[in-house]
Design a protein around this motif. Structure first.
Motif, PDB file in Angstrom:
ATOM      1  N   LEU A 425      -1.026  -7.143 -27.118  1.00 39.91           N
ATOM      2  CA  LEU A 425      -2.337  -7.167 -25.854  1.00 39.91           C
ATOM      3  C   LEU A 425      -1.928  -7.686 -24.608  1.00 39.91           C
ATOM      4  O   LEU A 425      -3.113  -7.298 -24.924  1.00 39.91           O
ATOM      5  CB  LEU A 425      -2.288  -8.318 -27.196  1.00 39.91           C
ATOM      6  N   ILE A 429      -4.692  -2.172 -21.850  1.00 38.37           N
ATOM      7  CA  ILE A 429      -5.670  -2.829 -21.321  1.00 38.37           C
ATOM      8  C   ILE A 429      -6.538  -1.639 -21.603  1.00 38.37           C
ATOM      9  O   ILE A 429      -7.857  -1.861 -21.796  1.00 38.37           O
ATOM     10  CB  ILE A 429      -5.248  -3.743 -19.711  1.00 38.37           C
ATOM     11  N   ARG A 434      -8.313  -2.907 -27.366  1.00 35.02           N
ATOM     12  CA  ARG A 434      -6.874  -3.677 -27.448  1.00 35.02           C
ATOM     13  C   ARG A 434      -5.458  -3.184 -28.651  1.00 35.02           C
ATOM     14  O   ARG A 434      -5.373  -3.967 -29.193  1.00 35.02           O
ATOM     15  CB  ARG A 434      -6.642  -4.968 -27.047  1.00 35.02           C
TER      16      ARG A 434
END
Length: 534
Positions: A425, A429, A434
């Protein structure tokens, strides 16, 4: 009798010897001492003058002839600078006049190494022990000799800490073998690994202590062997062709492919192609589907199981990977959770996905080189039936190697799952939800981790990324390179984990003694506790 009071037990610190990288073949007792004692003096004012960098360094020589014993010489005090090599680092050690013993040199090098930034063992281990100090000629230096007796100013030495071939024989206890369950090759096991609260300490039915740590729970069960296609046919309830066709019609009624271009022109032919292979497709679906607790309920295949089928049969292509395949099942309600591994697929969803895949996986899906229904027949006969164990046409020599199927590897991944998800995560980006990580984000993550080098280059990282995305089938990486700008460049989380496991084999490919699960464990620790996760 005084009343018992309940206390909360603080969780203990991680054992100092828990670093997987500490691969000593003997029991190290450690040499760590807090600063400033690690430099051999208590106060800064006590620092010996010979350790000052301002003192002129001269090579050691014998006492000049004619000089009386005990008479102070006006010549500068000779000092020694020794370059100690320990693992991947070279440490410069000022030895002053060289009156220390050789073992002090090894102990000091270990101390300095553990204090280096990102030396990795600093966080987890303070038991690294010098086994031997080796000179430039490869010989062991006598541990009790003085530095000035066997070394010259500017010499290089190597500190053996037990990583490679044994440098000396240290008589100590032997480490026992890892007690990890390894199934026999001909058996299939299902594992359940989870965490549960630790039971409280009880005295006379009263709670006297609570341990906040969780305990790992591991359960394994032997699964029934998967029947072959012919055995599966015999186990099925007897039915006529008319009865089977009625079942097929019920399933076909729920298949939704009307929105595909030109569906009216090929719909009947596609239906005929599916009917011709309906029993083998039923068998493939039942082999991959989750066993239902209630036999009266329909079999369902999770999206995770569908991914496994796609990878095994080589269905993803350079222009249509798993991240795009998942979008076939997305609705407005699930667009933010397109890659939910627990999403359920029924048989009609499975058949509809095969129809769409046979077209979309081609380089030009709007004008496919092989149109329906031929593309569907080709997909079933050349991919599914050939690469599904148990089918009459199964070709074992075409199956991609399974490198990470051992229970030991799965145990390590269970331990690291939450931190790997956090790492994913952090770097994923580009995707607004995500749920996928791009190739450039993958490379940026490893650049930040500082573990790249001659044993792990950018090209090798790209290759591991692509193989995790498309499967380890011959020619996949070359096809991806040839696709150019049209090539896919994103992984979902399970593929991200597989790519990390492949990186572990790449980086430690010259290590023939360490097992696969420990290599995976090492990479996970380097990434989740290193600069990339900071």
């Amino acid at each position: 009798q005084p009343a018992l009071s309940m206390v909360r037990i603080a969780p203990p610190q991680r054992p100092l010897s828990a670093a997987p990288r500490l691969r000593q073949d003997f029991e190290g007792h450690g040499l760590t001492s807090p600063a400033p004692f690690d430099r051999g003096y208590r106060y800064v004012a006590d620092r010996p003058l010979t350790a000052s960098s301002s003192v002129t360094r001269l090579p050691p020589d014998s006492t000049p002839a004619g000089q009386k014993k005990g008479k102070k010489s006006s010549a500068p005090v000779p000092t020694f600078t020794i370059h100690a090599h320990i693992r991947e680092k070279t440490l410069t050690i000022q030895a002053g006049a060289g009156n220390q013993c050789i073992y002090w040199l090894g102990a000091t090098a270990v101390q300095r190494y553990l204090a280096q930034p990102f030396s990795y063992t600093w966080t987890f281990s303070q038991e690294l022990t010098a086994k031997a100090v080796i000179g430039e000629d490869g010989e062991h230096l006598p541990r009790t000799d003085k530095v000035h007796e066997v070394l010259n100013d500017g010499d290089h030495v190597w500190i053996d800490v037990g990583d490679g071939a044994p440098g000396s024989r240290v008589l100590s206890r032997e480490f026992s073998e890892r007690q990890i369950f390894e199934p026999r090759p001909d058996d299939e096991y299902q594992e359940q690994i989870g965490w549960q609260e630790t039971a409280a300490d009880m005295v006379d039915d009263e709670v006297v202590g609570i341990d906040p740590r969780h305990s790992m729970r591991y359960v394994r069960t032997v699964l029934a062997k998967q029947p072959t296609f012919k055995e599966w046919q015999q186990l099925k309830p007897a039915s006529s062709q008319e009865g089977l066709f009625e079942v097929f019609n019920d399933v076909w009624h729920d298949v939704s492919v009307d929105d595909m271009p030109g569906s009216t022109s090929w719909m009947n032919e596609v239906k005929g192609a599916l009917w011709h292979q309906f029993e083998p497709l039923q068998y493939i679906f039942s082999c991959q589907a989750t066993v239902a607790a209630d036999e009266s309920k329909k079999l369902t295949m999770s999206l995770l199981e569908f991914w496994s089928l796609c990878k095994r049969c080589g269905l993803p292509t350079p222009t249509y990977n798993i991240a795009k395949i998942d979008k076939m099942f997305v609705t407005k309600l699930t667009e933010k959770d397109a890659h939910n591994a627990q999403r359920k697929l029924e048989l009609h969803d499975f058949l509809g996905a095969l129809i769409r895949l046979s077209v979309l996986r081609q380089p030009h899906p709007m004008k496919p080189d092989v149109p329906l229904p031929n593309s569907l027949t080709q997909l079933i006969e050349e991919k599914l039936l050939v690469l599904t164990p148990g089918c009459d046409t199964f070709a074992a020599d075409k199956v991609a190697p399974a490198l990470f199927g051992s229970p030991a590897v799965r145990q390590k991944l269970t331990i690291h799952e939450s931190r790997l998800k956090q790492l994913f995560l952090k770097w994923a980006i580009r995707d607004e939800f995500r749920q996928t990580i791009a190739l450039h984000e993958w490379l940026d993550m490893f650049a930040a981790s500082t573990i790249m080098g001659a044993d792990l280059t950018k090209d090798q990282l790209v290759r591991d990324f692509v193989i995790a995305m498309l499967g380890d089938h011959p020619g996949n990486f070359e096809s991806w390179q040839a696709a150019g700008e049209q090539a896919c460049e994103e992984l979902i989380f399970p593929e991200f984990v597989e790519a990390l496991m492949r990186v572990s084999l790449t980086k430690y490919r010259d290590d023939d003694s360490t097992s696969v699960d420990l290599k995976v464990h090492e990479i996970c620790l380097l990434l989740t506790f290193g600069p990339a996760a900071a």
